[in-house]
Design an enzyme around this catalytic site. Structure first.
Site, PDB file in Angstrom:
ATOM      1  N   ARG A 137      24.547  69.811  53.602  1.00  0.00           N
ATOM      2  CA  ARG A 137      24.499  70.907  52.636  1.00  0.00           C
ATOM      3  C   ARG A 137      23.165  71.639  52.586  1.00  0.00           C
ATOM      4  O   ARG A 137      23.102  72.862  52.706  1.00  0.00           O
ATOM      5  CB  ARG A 137      24.775  70.366  51.221  1.00  0.00           C
ATOM      6  CG  ARG A 137      26.202  70.308  50.850  1.00  0.00           C
ATOM      7  CD  ARG A 137      26.389  69.255  49.774  1.00  0.00           C
ATOM      8  NE  ARG A 137      26.293  67.966  50.408  1.00  0.00           N
ATOM      9  CZ  ARG A 137      27.329  67.308  50.863  1.00  0.00           C
ATOM     10  NH1 ARG A 137      28.524  67.789  50.703  1.00  0.00           N
ATOM     11  NH2 ARG A 137      27.195  66.159  51.476  1.00  0.00           N
ATOM     12  N   THR A 138      22.089  70.869  52.416  1.00  0.00           N
ATOM     13  CA  THR A 138      20.791  71.506  52.161  1.00  0.00           C
ATOM     14  C   THR A 138      20.335  72.330  53.366  1.00  0.00           C
ATOM     15  O   THR A 138      19.842  73.440  53.216  1.00  0.00           O
ATOM     16  CB  THR A 138      19.755  70.432  51.779  1.00  0.00           C
ATOM     17  OG1 THR A 138      20.294  69.656  50.701  1.00  0.00           O
ATOM     18  CG2 THR A 138      18.453  71.050  51.340  1.00  0.00           C
TER      19      THR A 138
ATOM     20  N   LYS B  50       9.105  61.362  70.327  1.00  0.00           N
ATOM     21  CA  LYS B  50       8.118  60.896  71.321  1.00  0.00           C
ATOM     22  C   LYS B  50       6.821  60.469  70.627  1.00  0.00           C
ATOM     23  O   LYS B  50       5.807  60.253  71.276  1.00  0.00           O
ATOM     24  CB  LYS B  50       7.817  62.012  72.322  1.00  0.00           C
ATOM     25  CG  LYS B  50       9.012  62.467  73.127  1.00  0.00           C
ATOM     26  CD  LYS B  50       8.597  63.605  74.072  1.00  0.00           C
ATOM     27  CE  LYS B  50       9.787  64.185  74.794  1.00  0.00           C
ATOM     28  NZ  LYS B  50       9.418  65.416  75.512  1.00  0.00           N
TER      29      LYS B  50
ATOM     30  N   ARG C  30      12.410  68.661  54.898  1.00  0.00           N
ATOM     31  CA  ARG C  30      13.029  67.436  54.374  1.00  0.00           C
ATOM     32  C   ARG C  30      12.453  66.283  55.170  1.00  0.00           C
ATOM     33  O   ARG C  30      12.435  66.323  56.393  1.00  0.00           O
ATOM     34  CB  ARG C  30      14.551  67.480  54.520  1.00  0.00           C
ATOM     35  CG  ARG C  30      15.167  66.116  54.252  1.00  0.00           C
ATOM     36  CD  ARG C  30      16.651  66.155  54.073  1.00  0.00           C
ATOM     37  NE  ARG C  30      17.020  66.734  52.797  1.00  0.00           N
ATOM     38  CZ  ARG C  30      18.212  66.545  52.223  1.00  0.00           C
ATOM     39  NH1 ARG C  30      19.133  65.826  52.811  1.00  0.00           N
ATOM     40  NH2 ARG C  30      18.477  67.113  51.073  1.00  0.00           N
TER      41      ARG C  30
ATOM     42  N   HIS D 219      13.499  66.854  44.829  1.00  0.00           N
ATOM     43  CA  HIS D 219      14.400  67.792  45.505  1.00  0.00           C
ATOM     44  C   HIS D 219      14.565  68.989  44.557  1.00  0.00           C
ATOM     45  O   HIS D 219      15.609  69.181  43.950  1.00  0.00           O
ATOM     46  CB  HIS D 219      15.732  67.078  45.745  1.00  0.00           C
ATOM     47  CG  HIS D 219      16.657  67.747  46.702  1.00  0.00           C
ATOM     48  ND1 HIS D 219      16.426  68.989  47.238  1.00  0.00           N
ATOM     49  CD2 HIS D 219      17.850  67.332  47.218  1.00  0.00           C
ATOM     50  CE1 HIS D 219      17.432  69.309  48.040  1.00  0.00           C
ATOM     51  NE2 HIS D 219      18.292  68.324  48.051  1.00  0.00           N
TER      52      HIS D 219
HETATM   53  C1  NCD Z   1      21.111  64.515  47.909  1.00  0.00           C
HETATM   54  C2  NCD Z   1      19.881  64.230  48.714  1.00  0.00           C
HETATM   55  O1  NCD Z   1      19.887  64.332  49.936  1.00  0.00           O
HETATM   56  O2  NCD Z   1      18.895  63.939  48.080  1.00  0.00           O
HETATM   57  N1  NCD Z   1      22.022  65.379  48.468  1.00  0.00           N
HETATM   58  C3  NCD Z   1      21.778  66.721  48.572  1.00  0.00           C
HETATM   59  O3  NCD Z   1      20.700  67.172  48.864  1.00  0.00           O
HETATM   60  N2  NCD Z   1      22.814  67.544  48.317  1.00  0.00           N
HETATM   61  C4  NCD Z   1      21.693  63.299  47.291  1.00  0.00           C
HETATM   62  C5  NCD Z   1      22.188  62.181  48.158  1.00  0.00           C
HETATM   63  O4  NCD Z   1      21.839  62.052  49.323  1.00  0.00           O
HETATM   64  O5  NCD Z   1      22.941  61.373  47.628  1.00  0.00           O
END
Ligand code: NCD
Length: 327
Positions: free
Chosen positions: A55-56, A83, A105, A135
């Protein structure tokens, strides 16, 4: 707004409301036949993903593209990171490519902070999830979803009662939500087994409960969190059945919520664990809508960090289409 978005605590109440209001404008663009704005034309956004994401990552990519930015997607798998390349050398490479914003991320809490404060890059850094820390754009899209749904809600979420349930210990979503919801005036209650609450949670600006049934009737929104097995190195609860029985949301429990209340989930969902399929697929569950709102929120964040003074949305889509053709 600060130059970087690392923590939900970076946002004042006015900043947060500006993002939410700007996202409303961006959402209107999504309903047009041509979903693109020329706002970030010529700017480069790098998506730097060291951890799995559906999603993100897609959401940031869609957001940047809808603002006409050039997008470079980097995932650690298949790159020089495997590497042994360091975050510093990766960052210097991105800087050499002229990144105006880096969306990162990372599995390590604090990696976005390091990137933002290292001097390695000049652009804005946006935290798209770091370890078990934060987040912030997820918290913003959650607040946006709540603001749209909860009747009588003004520009903030003053007095709204939000319950966050599940694996708080490993959840960057929970931490960012508690901070942002507090900034927006909401009252947050966390519900989890004691083993899945972090040390120091008593100092967070929220209430704690171990009894889901007791808090449902007075919740305007209940946010179910995934049990993050990939971050667990011990047994935090006896069995999955036991967890689901005490902390899962099923149809019977959902019926205890007030009529106007919504059920939220950031995804990915573990159906049958923290949420039953019946609840996940019910019209009260906003999980899919949250994904949609995520694009508008990330457009707003990228625009506000990079866009400068020009208005984000001017006139109808037709005007933009003609302008693009003429250039
Ligand atoms: C979350 C995450 O990656 O922190 N999901 C997200 O970003 N939509 C929550 C999760 O991984 O459960």
């Amino acid at each position: 707004m600060k130059r970087h978005l690392i923590s939900a605590a970076d946002l004042t109440r006015d900043d947060a409301i500006l993002v939410l209001d700007t996202a409303e404008e961006m959402a209107r663009v999504a309903d047009r036949p041509i979903k693109k704005l020329p706002t970030l034309r010529g700017r480069t956004v790098v998506n730097l993903f060291f951890e799995d994401s559906t999603r993100t990552r897609i959401s940031f990519e869609a957001a940047a593209k809808r603002l006409s930015a050039d997008v470079i997607n980097f995932s650690a798998k298949g790159s020089s990171v495997s590497k042994g390349e360091s975050l510093k050398d990766t960052a210097l490479t991105l800087e050499a490519m002229g990144a105006d914003a880096v969306v990162i991320r990372h599995h390590t809490s604090g990696a976005p902070h390091r990137l933002a404060n290292s001097g390695w890059i000049n652009g804005s850094v946006v935290n798209a999830g770091d370890g078990t820390h934060e987040h912030p754009t997820q918290a913003l899209l959650d607040a946006f979803t709540m603001r749209r749904h909860l009747s009588g809600t003004g520009r903030d979420l003053a007095g709204r009662r939000i319950t966050v349930v599940g694996d708080i210990l490993h959840s960057r979503v929970a931490r960012s939500n508690v901070l942002l919801l507090n900034t927006l005036g909401a009252e947050v209650t966390l519900v989890a087994p004691p083993t899945l609450l972090p040390i120091g949670v008593e100092n967070w600006p929220c209430e704690i409960s171990y009894d889901l049934n007791a808090v449902l009737a007075k919740s305007d929104a209940v946010m179910m969190l995934r049990v993050q097995r990939e971050r667990m190195n011990a047994a935090f609860f006896p069995t999955e059945r036991e967890y689901a029985r005490r902390y899962g949301l099923d149809g019977t429990r959902m019926a205890c919520l007030p009529e106007h209340a919504i059920v939220m989930h950031p995804g990915p969902m573990n159906r049958g664990m923290e949420i039953t399929a019946e609840v996940a697929d019910s019209p009260r569950c906003t999980a899919v809508e949250q994904v949609k709102n995520g694009v508008s929120i990330r457009m707003a964040v990228l625009y506000l960090l990079l866009g400068g003074a020009a208005p984000a949305v001017t006139g109808p889509a037709v005007t933009h289409a003609r302008t693009e053709e003429n250039q």
